[in-house]
Motif scaffolding. Structure first.
Motif, PDB file in Angstrom:
ATOM      1  N   UNK A 131      29.335  38.824  59.765  1.00  0.00           N
ATOM      2  CA  UNK A 131      30.585  37.857  59.709  1.00  0.00           C
ATOM      3  C   UNK A 131      30.760  37.231  58.229  1.00  0.00           C
ATOM      4  N   UNK A 132      29.380  37.122  57.590  1.00  0.00           N
ATOM      5  CA  UNK A 132      29.214  36.786  56.215  1.00  0.00           C
ATOM      6  C   UNK A 132      29.665  37.629  55.041  1.00  0.00           C
ATOM      7  N   UNK A 133      29.418  38.883  55.391  1.00  0.00           N
ATOM      8  CA  UNK A 133      29.759  40.087  54.721  1.00  0.00           C
ATOM      9  C   UNK A 133      31.510  40.254  54.474  1.00  0.00           C
ATOM     10  N   UNK A 134      32.047  40.247  55.798  1.00  0.00           N
ATOM     11  CA  UNK A 134      33.488  40.160  55.797  1.00  0.00           C
ATOM     12  C   UNK A 134      34.130  38.891  55.304  1.00  0.00           C
ATOM     13  N   UNK A 135      33.703  37.822  55.268  1.00  0.00           N
ATOM     14  CA  UNK A 135      34.239  36.617  54.571  1.00  0.00           C
ATOM     15  C   UNK A 135      34.209  36.909  53.084  1.00  0.00           C
ATOM     16  N   UNK A 136      33.060  37.059  52.741  1.00  0.00           N
ATOM     17  CA  UNK A 136      32.983  37.294  51.120  1.00  0.00           C
ATOM     18  C   UNK A 136      33.783  38.524  50.613  1.00  0.00           C
ATOM     19  N   UNK A 137      33.649  39.424  51.247  1.00  0.00           N
ATOM     20  CA  UNK A 137      34.730  40.646  50.856  1.00  0.00           C
ATOM     21  C   UNK A 137      36.142  40.046  50.657  1.00  0.00           C
ATOM     22  N   UNK A 138      36.272  39.327  51.690  1.00  0.00           N
ATOM     23  CA  UNK A 138      37.924  38.546  51.806  1.00  0.00           C
ATOM     24  C   UNK A 138      38.115  37.719  50.594  1.00  0.00           C
ATOM     25  N   UNK A 139      37.026  36.963  50.319  1.00  0.00           N
ATOM     26  CA  UNK A 139      37.213  35.972  48.969  1.00  0.00           C
ATOM     27  C   UNK A 139      37.359  36.881  47.902  1.00  0.00           C
ATOM     28  N   UNK A 140      36.562  37.903  47.735  1.00  0.00           N
ATOM     29  CA  UNK A 140      36.849  38.655  46.450  1.00  0.00           C
ATOM     30  C   UNK A 140      38.164  39.083  46.437  1.00  0.00           C
ATOM     31  N   UNK A 141      38.743  39.694  47.467  1.00  0.00           N
ATOM     32  CA  UNK A 141      40.100  40.195  47.550  1.00  0.00           C
ATOM     33  C   UNK A 141      41.118  39.204  47.280  1.00  0.00           C
ATOM     34  N   UNK A 142      41.051  37.938  47.538  1.00  0.00           N
ATOM     35  CA  UNK A 142      41.938  36.852  47.541  1.00  0.00           C
ATOM     36  C   UNK A 142      41.887  36.191  46.134  1.00  0.00           C
ATOM     37  N   UNK A 143      40.920  36.717  45.320  1.00  0.00           N
ATOM     38  CA  UNK A 143      40.723  36.055  43.928  1.00  0.00           C
ATOM     39  C   UNK A 143      41.958  36.500  43.054  1.00  0.00           C
ATOM     40  N   UNK A 144      42.149  35.484  42.113  1.00  0.00           N
ATOM     41  CA  UNK A 144      43.428  35.976  41.329  1.00  0.00           C
ATOM     42  C   UNK A 144      42.995  36.749  40.206  1.00  0.00           C
ATOM     43  N   UNK A 145      43.598  38.117  40.082  1.00  0.00           N
ATOM     44  CA  UNK A 145      42.956  39.080  38.981  1.00  0.00           C
ATOM     45  C   UNK A 145      42.715  38.497  37.629  1.00  0.00           C
ATOM     46  N   UNK A 146      43.761  37.582  37.458  1.00  0.00           N
ATOM     47  CA  UNK A 146      43.618  37.236  36.032  1.00  0.00           C
ATOM     48  C   UNK A 146      42.476  36.364  36.007  1.00  0.00           C
ATOM     49  N   UNK A 147      42.105  35.548  36.851  1.00  0.00           N
ATOM     50  CA  UNK A 147      40.839  34.891  36.688  1.00  0.00           C
ATOM     51  C   UNK A 147      39.800  35.588  36.482  1.00  0.00           C
ATOM     52  N   UNK A 148      39.700  36.552  37.326  1.00  0.00           N
ATOM     53  CA  UNK A 148      38.665  37.615  37.710  1.00  0.00           C
ATOM     54  C   UNK A 148      38.372  38.131  36.039  1.00  0.00           C
ATOM     55  N   UNK A 149      39.405  38.730  35.516  1.00  0.00           N
ATOM     56  CA  UNK A 149      39.269  39.179  34.300  1.00  0.00           C
ATOM     57  C   UNK A 149      39.042  38.079  33.207  1.00  0.00           C
ATOM     58  N   UNK A 150      39.434  36.953  33.352  1.00  0.00           N
ATOM     59  CA  UNK A 150      39.103  35.664  32.429  1.00  0.00           C
ATOM     60  C   UNK A 150      37.919  35.627  32.287  1.00  0.00           C
ATOM     61  N   UNK A 151      37.133  35.726  33.524  1.00  0.00           N
ATOM     62  CA  UNK A 151      35.679  35.382  33.393  1.00  0.00           C
ATOM     63  C   UNK A 151      34.894  36.479  32.701  1.00  0.00           C
ATOM     64  N   UNK A 152      35.329  37.751  33.059  1.00  0.00           N
ATOM     65  CA  UNK A 152      34.591  38.749  32.535  1.00  0.00           C
ATOM     66  C   UNK A 152      34.818  38.997  31.113  1.00  0.00           C
TER      67      UNK A 152
END
Length: 475
Positions: A155-176
């Motif tokens: 359950x924790x794994x599925x919820x964490x994967x969903x969090x990654x998928x709903x992240x704003x791609x621009x925010x993801x790239x802005x951090x990296x």
């Protein structure tokens, strides 16, 4: 700190406030958790990416809105830890609305320096966040799996994967491309705010050596705990253990520089391909503070610590807790396989010898050994080494103190050099003698006098261990 502080919780890259639910459940009434979605993630995924300063603004606004009446703390996992460090600096600079910060909890934290991430992996992470849905899900699954020491609860794994998928791609790239590479070292400086630093022994980029080299030097008051078998997503992997650590931290914040730092060059060597995986795992395990069982009484351990400070002085703000490590070794019944026949078993020998030192100190100075000035402690140790301490009913015979002190010297040095910080302090580069493919990475090519390999030169520029003030030698 007073009771019931507020713990503001900041998540990792791709995470959300939901990451902190297990920890909040385990903490119970010890602290009220307020988990915050950083811009571009979780329920704030509609917001664009932000740099570290803007994320700190976002969290500061939430703290002011909550208006905690008592002390409050900030916990940050990975990306969130760098934001927490920025908030601590603003608090210490007296920024309005941020008074009352009582502690930092930095979990596998992104350091003030740019993150030590391979550029190839950074680019791969940037590429897949904009890929088609099937690829994104596959990569998100792999991302979560790669950042834990063992599989999460489904359950924790599925919820964490969903969090990654709903992240704003621009925010993801802005951090990296931005936040992770921002250099806050000069701005952060050295913080007086007490900090609990936890790293996972199986964390690749931000594991124990990275924390000891890149984060601890910025913390005047810290405790560093290595979580055995854990990876990068510590609030999900170890919520119960973290809750216990946080409760202890709230009750008794660390003193000045309680755990050692590592020079960045040595940490880089330790994490490089020149060190084989088995050795790196052993070195990381040696960085972990033993958590018991122990066998010495608290007053005996305090006398042992004072004795070790004279036998093997350690310069710098943080030091290896030799007494704690030796006490754990005594309780385990392990050792180097031999002892003087005249001495009792090690646990008894240590306890009785330490009582002898305290009795001699009380007779000579009216105080316990640990309460004496350094030169008076040295004088008593010199007398012990010569077999001239007075006999005491529950101590060691004077002639046996000579044998015990010789054993203590050897154990102090072995324990010190087993820790990566001890190896770094003497400029030892032998850990880099070959990686998993030893044939491709031969240890040393240059064997002439004063000849150094290009990869070891910065390691050897570290300071050498100081010697005993009283004898000019390691006792």
């Amino acid at each position: 700190m007073t009771d019931d502080p507020v713990l503001f919780c900041l998540h990792f890259l791709g995470g959300s406030a939901r990451e902190w639910r297990p920890l909040a459940a385990h903490l119970g009434p010890a602290a009220r958790c307020v988990a915050i979605d950083l811009p571009g993630f979780g329920d704030a995924a509609d917001q664009p990416g932000a740099d570290v300063g803007a994320m700190a603004d976002h969290v500061a606004a939430r703290i002011r809105a909550e208006r905690p009446g008592g002390p409050w703390l900030v916990a940050g996992n990975s990306m969130g830890a760098k934001v927490a460090l920025a908030l601590a600096r603003r608090h210490e600079d007296g920024e309005e609305g941020l008074s009352g910060l009582a502690g930092l909890v930095l979990l596998a934290g992104s350091p003030p320096a740019p993150e030590p991430m391979a550029e190839e992996r950074r680019q791969a992470m940037i590429a897949w966040i904009d890929a088609d849905p099937e690829t994104r899900r596959r990569e998100a699954e792999a991302f979560v799996a790669a950042n834990v020491g063992a599989p999460l609860d489904p359950e924790d794994h599925a919820r964490t994967v969903e969090d990654v998928l709903r992240a704003n791609p621009e925010a993801w790239k802005a951090w990296l491309t931005g936040g992770a590479n921002e250099d806050w070292r000069a701005r952060i400086g050295t913080l007086a705010t007490p900090a609990l630093v936890v790293s996972g022994a199986e964390d690749g980029d931000l594991g124990p050596e990275a924390q000891a080299a890149l984060t601890l030097p910025h913390l005047a008051r810290h405790r560093h705990v290595v979580a055995r078998g854990a990876g990068h997503l510590l609030p999900l992997e170890r919520p119960g253990a973290l809750a216990a650590l946080i409760r202890d931290f709230i009750a008794a914040p660390p003193g000045t520089g309680e755990t050692p730092t590592l020079p960045p060059a040595f940490a880089a060597l330790m994490g490089s391909e020149r060190v084989n995986t088995r050795l790196r795992t052993a070195l990381r395990e040696r960085m972990r503070e033993p958590d018991g069982p122990f066998c010495l009484a608290p007053e005996e351990r305090a006398t042992l610590a004072a004795c070790l400070d004279r036998v093997l002085p350690q310069p710098g703000p943080g030091k290896i807790d030799l007494a704690r490590r030796i006490d754990a070794r005594l309780a385990s019944g392990t050792g180097d396989g031999w002892r003087y026949a005249a001495l009792p078993p090690d646990p008894q020998a240590y306890a009785r010898a330490l009582r002898s030192l305290d009795a001699a100190a009380a007779e000579t100075h009216g105080r316990l050994f640990r309460d004496l000035a350094g030169h008076d402690q040295d004088a008593l140790l010199d007398r012990a080494a010569a077999g001239r301490l007075p006999a005491t009913p529950d101590g060691l015979a004077p002639e046996l103190m000579t044998c015990w002190l010789e054993e203590l010297r050897g154990e102090a040095v072995r324990t010190y050099l087993a820790h990566p910080a001890g190896l770094a302090a003497i400029g030892f580069t032998g850990i880099g003698a070959g990686g998993d493919d030893a044939e491709a990475l031969p240890g040393y090519r240059l064997t002439g006098l004063d000849a150094r390999e290009a990869w070891e030169t910065p390691i050897l520029e570290t300071p050498i261990l100081e010697t005993s003030a009283s004898t000019g030698d390691v006792r």
